[in-house]
Structure formats: structure tokens, C-alpha cells
Design a protein around this motif. Structure first.
Motif, PDB file in Angstrom:
ATOM      1  N   ASP A 205      31.960 -16.797 -26.371  1.00  0.00           N
ATOM      2  CA  ASP A 205      32.972 -17.227 -26.085  1.00  0.00           C
ATOM      3  C   ASP A 205      32.958 -17.713 -24.472  1.00  0.00           C
ATOM      4  O   ASP A 205      33.413 -16.995 -23.473  1.00  0.00           O
ATOM      5  N   ASN A 206      32.446 -18.763 -24.277  1.00  0.00           N
ATOM      6  CA  ASN A 206      31.965 -19.380 -22.628  1.00  0.00           C
ATOM      7  C   ASN A 206      33.497 -20.051 -22.399  1.00  0.00           C
ATOM      8  O   ASN A 206      33.277 -21.028 -21.764  1.00  0.00           O
ATOM      9  N   HIS A 207      34.457 -19.307 -22.324  1.00  0.00           N
ATOM     10  CA  HIS A 207      35.808 -19.919 -21.965  1.00  0.00           C
ATOM     11  C   HIS A 207      36.017 -19.510 -20.660  1.00  0.00           C
ATOM     12  O   HIS A 207      35.917 -18.366 -20.034  1.00  0.00           O
ATOM     13  N   ILE A 208      36.824 -20.133 -19.762  1.00  0.00           N
ATOM     14  CA  ILE A 208      37.078 -19.906 -18.337  1.00  0.00           C
ATOM     15  C   ILE A 208      38.210 -18.649 -18.341  1.00  0.00           C
ATOM     16  O   ILE A 208      39.132 -19.002 -19.122  1.00  0.00           O
TER      17      ILE A 208
ATOM     18  N   GLU B 237      30.841  -8.321 -19.555  1.00  0.00           N
ATOM     19  CA  GLU B 237      29.395  -8.485 -19.252  1.00  0.00           C
ATOM     20  C   GLU B 237      28.561  -7.307 -19.098  1.00  0.00           C
ATOM     21  O   GLU B 237      29.130  -6.131 -18.514  1.00  0.00           O
TER      22      GLU B 237
ATOM     23  N   ASP C 222      34.492 -15.896  -9.638  1.00  0.00           N
ATOM     24  CA  ASP C 222      33.541 -15.016  -9.295  1.00  0.00           C
ATOM     25  C   ASP C 222      33.798 -13.611  -8.929  1.00  0.00           C
ATOM     26  O   ASP C 222      33.256 -12.856  -8.328  1.00  0.00           O
TER      27      ASP C 222
ATOM     28  N   ARG D 147      34.684  -9.708 -14.899  1.00  0.00           N
ATOM     29  CA  ARG D 147      34.495 -10.502 -14.033  1.00  0.00           C
ATOM     30  C   ARG D 147      35.165 -12.014 -14.355  1.00  0.00           C
ATOM     31  O   ARG D 147      35.297 -12.345 -15.606  1.00  0.00           O
TER      32      ARG D 147
ATOM     33  N   TYR E 263      21.582  -9.761 -14.825  1.00  0.00           N
ATOM     34  CA  TYR E 263      22.668  -9.979 -15.789  1.00  0.00           C
ATOM     35  C   TYR E 263      22.087  -9.807 -17.019  1.00  0.00           C
ATOM     36  O   TYR E 263      21.238 -10.419 -17.206  1.00  0.00           O
TER      37      TYR E 263
ATOM     38  N   ASN F 265      34.957 -15.673 -14.554  1.00  0.00           N
ATOM     39  CA  ASN F 265      33.557 -16.589 -14.436  1.00  0.00           C
ATOM     40  C   ASN F 265      34.003 -17.820 -13.672  1.00  0.00           C
ATOM     41  O   ASN F 265      33.207 -18.901 -13.807  1.00  0.00           O
ATOM     42  N   GLN F 266      35.146 -18.001 -13.128  1.00  0.00           N
ATOM     43  CA  GLN F 266      35.361 -19.377 -12.368  1.00  0.00           C
ATOM     44  C   GLN F 266      35.457 -18.919 -10.928  1.00  0.00           C
ATOM     45  O   GLN F 266      34.774 -19.542  -9.980  1.00  0.00           O
TER      46      GLN F 266
ATOM     47  N   MET G 182      26.178 -11.553   1.977  1.00  0.00           N
ATOM     48  CA  MET G 182      25.842 -11.215   0.622  1.00  0.00           C
ATOM     49  C   MET G 182      26.942 -10.748  -0.305  1.00  0.00           C
ATOM     50  O   MET G 182      27.941 -10.260   0.386  1.00  0.00           O
ATOM     51  N   LYS G 183      26.977 -11.146  -1.598  1.00  0.00           N
ATOM     52  CA  LYS G 183      27.858 -10.498  -2.545  1.00  0.00           C
ATOM     53  C   LYS G 183      27.674  -9.067  -2.803  1.00  0.00           C
ATOM     54  O   LYS G 183      26.479  -8.922  -3.135  1.00  0.00           O
TER      55      LYS G 183
ATOM     56  N   ILE H   7      24.016  -7.720  -4.425  1.00  0.00           N
ATOM     57  CA  ILE H   7      24.082  -8.345  -5.927  1.00  0.00           C
ATOM     58  C   ILE H   7      22.556  -8.592  -6.154  1.00  0.00           C
ATOM     59  O   ILE H   7      22.055  -8.568  -7.566  1.00  0.00           O
TER      60      ILE H   7
END
Ligand SMILES: Cc1cc2nc3c(=O)[nH]c(=O)nc-3n(C[C@H](O)[C@H](O)[C@H](O)COP(=O)(O)OP(=O)(O)OC[C@H]3O[C@@H](n4cnc5c(N)ncnc54)[C@H](O)[C@@H]3O)c2cc1C
Lengths: 100, 260
Positions: free
Chosen positions: A45-48, A53, A73, A68, A19, A70-71, A1-2, A14
Motif C-alpha cells: 500500500d504505497n499510499h501517502i 516499516e 519523513d 514514519r 530499510y 512517507n511524505q 544528519m538525520k 540514519i
């Protein structure tokens, strides 16, 4: 589990969290044009990279901020929104500086 | 439906919807079939060639940069699914698209027992058996955005619990593989097709969790856009990028995206 660390409740599974979307500056609702408002609602801005958040610890309904990647995690930091928002100020006028 | 539990998770099945013309297809075979057909008709496919930049002059695209050099072009169709927001950035504009992983898994093969694809909208889980005997289990997206294709224990536990509610004998089975894809989600669960802020740069994006079944009509329609130099066919007019600016979202979520 995270495991995610809630600033109020400590490290939790988690599955206990919800979210809530990226932190982004809200235009003044009474002054923004429809298009500015649409942009605020739909675009982000959904940039890597590292993103800032909103998350909620669901059982305690406590909202906080997560930084965080977002690639990968990987969670860099979690903290109370008071660090970003002056609780006394109107949310409409509080700009948030995005860093990455 | 012989082995289906008619009282899954205390939610008794009172009725079912039999989708007469519904079917499943081997997605990899379809993709390779298209690749074969296209190359036979003169299309060049460049594998392992990643677009790393987009050249724009006076609002028009003139070429793309790749890890294997530059390609000049008369127009571009951007159809990169999970990486839609990343690639549109190269062309200088944002898309209202967020990347979410969608996971699925496959069990060891067993003798044929299940012909139709069975989907429970209450449990948000679907189950079907492939021609090789494996059982495919899938369901909803990950609970938060990610540009990664790792599988998570949480999703597996949740999906398997639902699948076992539907077909209790499956508790005896073992998982063989699991995987995830990055899906390009829009807020109205509908695609973005047609024009973009760059004049001759066309979009076929935002198909999210349900773009496979639309592939043939997408191909034909986007070919029409290219051949006509950017005239948008009526069929896809509602899916234009500018619908978001006008709060003209497409009301499709219940019909197509939530359960299939
Ligand atoms: C687990 C799972 C289950 C699904 N189940 C269903 C289902 O049951 N029914 C259904 O209809 N749909 C389903 N889908 C959704 C469907 O797979 C997608 O919507 C569909 O494949 C999208 O097609 P596309 O052509 O837009 O993009 P893709 O098929 O993803 O193709 C995009 C291509 O762009 C390439 N690309 C990306 N970036 C670059 C770059 N910078 N340069 C060059 N190339 C690039 C990628 O390598 C890829 O080959 C599922 C998806 C997943 C992950």
C-alpha cells in the motif's frame, strides 16, 4: 544528519540503518496460491501517509519497527517487533493490522 | 580524458566502455519541444490541472475529476511517474510501484573541460558538463522510500566524495543547486506499460530512474495502444502489469537501470 532512534541502541545517524520494506501480513506459504504469494511479494500500500516499516540497525543486525510519514519523513515511533508479533507464534499465521 | 583520476578510491581503472551513440540532452528543452509540437497538432495541454478522482462505470473509465472540473473521456493514459501508485488508487487498483527520491546537483560554471558523460559503475556516480559550463553530478536513489523532493546532506556528501575521486580538481568547486525527483520504482527496474484492471485505462508507469531516454518510443507506442482501442503492441507485451502475478519479471536491471 538525520537521526533515527533505535529501540536497542538509542539515537543514531540514519546512515547506520537499513530499510527493510513495509510491514505487511504474510499469507501462509503452504496454503497461498501463486497469485496471493505474488501479491504479497510485489504489492504494497504505497499510499501517502503514516507507514509501518521494517528497519535494521546495521552494525548490530537488530530489526525493529518504524512508524514514519512517507511524505514529510517525520518518524512517529520506533519499537521492538515483539509489540506486533508474538515471538512464539508462527509468522505465517500472525496477521498484522494496518493502521494509518 | 585529461583530468580523470585513473585510480579513484583505490579502484584503478583498467578499461572503459565508450558508448559511441550515447549522448546527453537538455531534458527541459525536450519536454517543451514536445509540448510545442503536440499543441501545434491540436493536443490541449492543461497546466496546473490535477486529477483528483477517476470515474468508473461497469469497469470502464468515463472521465476524470480535476481541481478545475470534470473531464469526460473515451480512455485514459496514466503517466504520472512518482505518483503512479497514488493515481491508480483513484482508479481502484494497486500498482507494484514504490516511490523513491532521486537526487542530483549542479556546480558553478567553469570553462569547458569535459565533453562526454562519464559514469563510474564502481562509485555509482556520473559527471558531465552542460553547455553552460556547469557540472552535473548524479548517482543512485535515496536509501528508503519517500514522496518528498527534499535534498539530503548524506546523498550530497556521498556523491561529492565520488565525484571528487573521479575528478580531484572539483574539490575546489562550489555547488550551485541541488534537486530531487520522485521516481516510480518497480521490483525489476522495468516499466509497466499497456493494460490495467480497468478496461480503457492504460498505463505508462514505473520508469523509475531511467525514463527520459525512452520518452519518444513510449509516446509512439502508447499512441498505438490508444488508437487501436487497447491492442498491445508486441514491443511492450513483456512490460504488462500482470507479469508480476506470473513471476515473469523483466531481466533488465544490469543493462539499463543501474548505470547510465
Ligand atoms: C535527478 C534525476 C535524474 C534522472 N536522470 C535520468 C537519466 O539520466 N536518464 C533517463 O533516462 N532518465 C532519468 N531520470 C528519470 C526520468 O526523469 C523519468 O523516468 C521520466 O521523466 C518519467 O517520465 P514520465 O513521462 O513517465 O513522467 P514525468 O515526466 O514525471 O511526468 C509526469 C507528470 O504527471 C503529472 N502528474 C502527477 N500527478 C498528477 C495528477 N494527479 N494529475 C495530473 N497530473 C499529474 C506531473 O506533474 C508530471 O508532469 C532522472 C530522474 C531524476 C529525478
Amino acid at each position: 544528519m538525520k537521526i533515527l532512534t533505535c529501540p536497542l541502541n538509542g539515537p543514531r545517524n540514519i546512515a547506520e540503518f537499513t530499510y527493510g520494506g513495509q510491514v505487511k501480513p504474510m499469507p501462509n506459504p503452504t496454503e497461498a496460491t501463486d497469485q496471493e504469494w505474488a501479491h504479497y511479494v510485489f504489492y504494497g500500500d504505497n499510499h501517502i501517509g503514516v507507514v509501518r516499516e521494517w528497519w535494521m540497525h546495521t552494525p548490530s543486525s537488530y530489526w525493529f519497527i518504524v512508524e514514519r510519514h512517507n511524505q514529510t519523513d517525520e518518524v512517529m515511533r520506533t519499537y521492538d517487533p515483539a509489540e506486533l508479533f508474538d515471538p512464539g507464534a508462527s509468522p505465517a499465521t500472525e496477521p498484522v493490522e494496518a493502521d494509518s | 580524458m585529461p583530468s580523470l583520476n585513473l585510480d579513484p578510491a583505490g579502484l584503478p581503472i583498467l578499461a572503459g566502455l565508450w558508448h559511441l551513440d550515447g549522448a546527453t540532452a537538455r531534458h527541459d528543452a525536450v519536454a517543451w519541444g514536445y509540448a510545442k509540437g503536440a499543441t501545434q497538432r491540436g493536443v490541449e495541454l492543461h497546466q496546473l490541472t490535477e486529477v483528483t478522482g477517476v470515474d468508473i462505470e461497469a469497469g470502464r473509465v468515463t472521465g476524470v475529476q480535476t481541481n478545475r472540473g470534470k473531464v469526460s473521456c473515451g480512455c485514459v493514459v496514466q503517466a504520472v511517474s512518482g505518483l503512479s501508485a497514488e493515481v491508480s488508487r483513484m482508479a481502484g487498483f494497486q500498482l507494484p510501484i514504490v516511490a523513491y527520491p532521486l537526487q542530483a546537483m549542479v556546480t558553478q560554471p567553469v570553462k569547458p573541460f569535459l565533453d562526454p558523460h562519464v559514469s563510474s559503475s564502481a562509485l555509482h556516480c556520473y559527471v558531465h558538463q552542460t553547455s553552460r559550463g556547469e557540472i552535473v553530478i548524479g548517482g543512485g536513489s535515496d536509501p528508503y522510500p519517500l514522496y518528498g523532493t527534499r535534498s539530503t546532506l548524506e546523498l550530497k556528501e556521498g556523491l561529492i566524495a565520488s565525484a571528487v575521486e573521479m575528478f580531484p580538481f572539483m574539490s575546489e568547486m562550489r555547488l550551485m543547486r541541488q534537486w530531487a525527483g520522485i521516481t516510480d520504482m518497480t521490483s525489476d527496474y522495468s516499466p509497466i506499460m499497456g493494460l490495467s484492471p480497468v478496461e480503457n485505462y492504460y498505463l505508462d508507469a514505473g520508469w523509475g530512474t531511467w525514463g527520459f531516454k525512452a520518452t519518444p518510443i513510449c509516446g509512439v507506442t502508447m499512441a498505438e495502444v490508444v488508437a487501436s482501442g487497447g491492442k498491445v503492441p508486441d514491443l511492450i507485451a513483456p512490460f504488462s502489469l500482470d507479469r508480476f502475478d506470473a513471476f515473469r519479471q523483466v531481466n533488465e536491471m544490469g543493462a539499463t537501470a543501474a548505470s547510465h
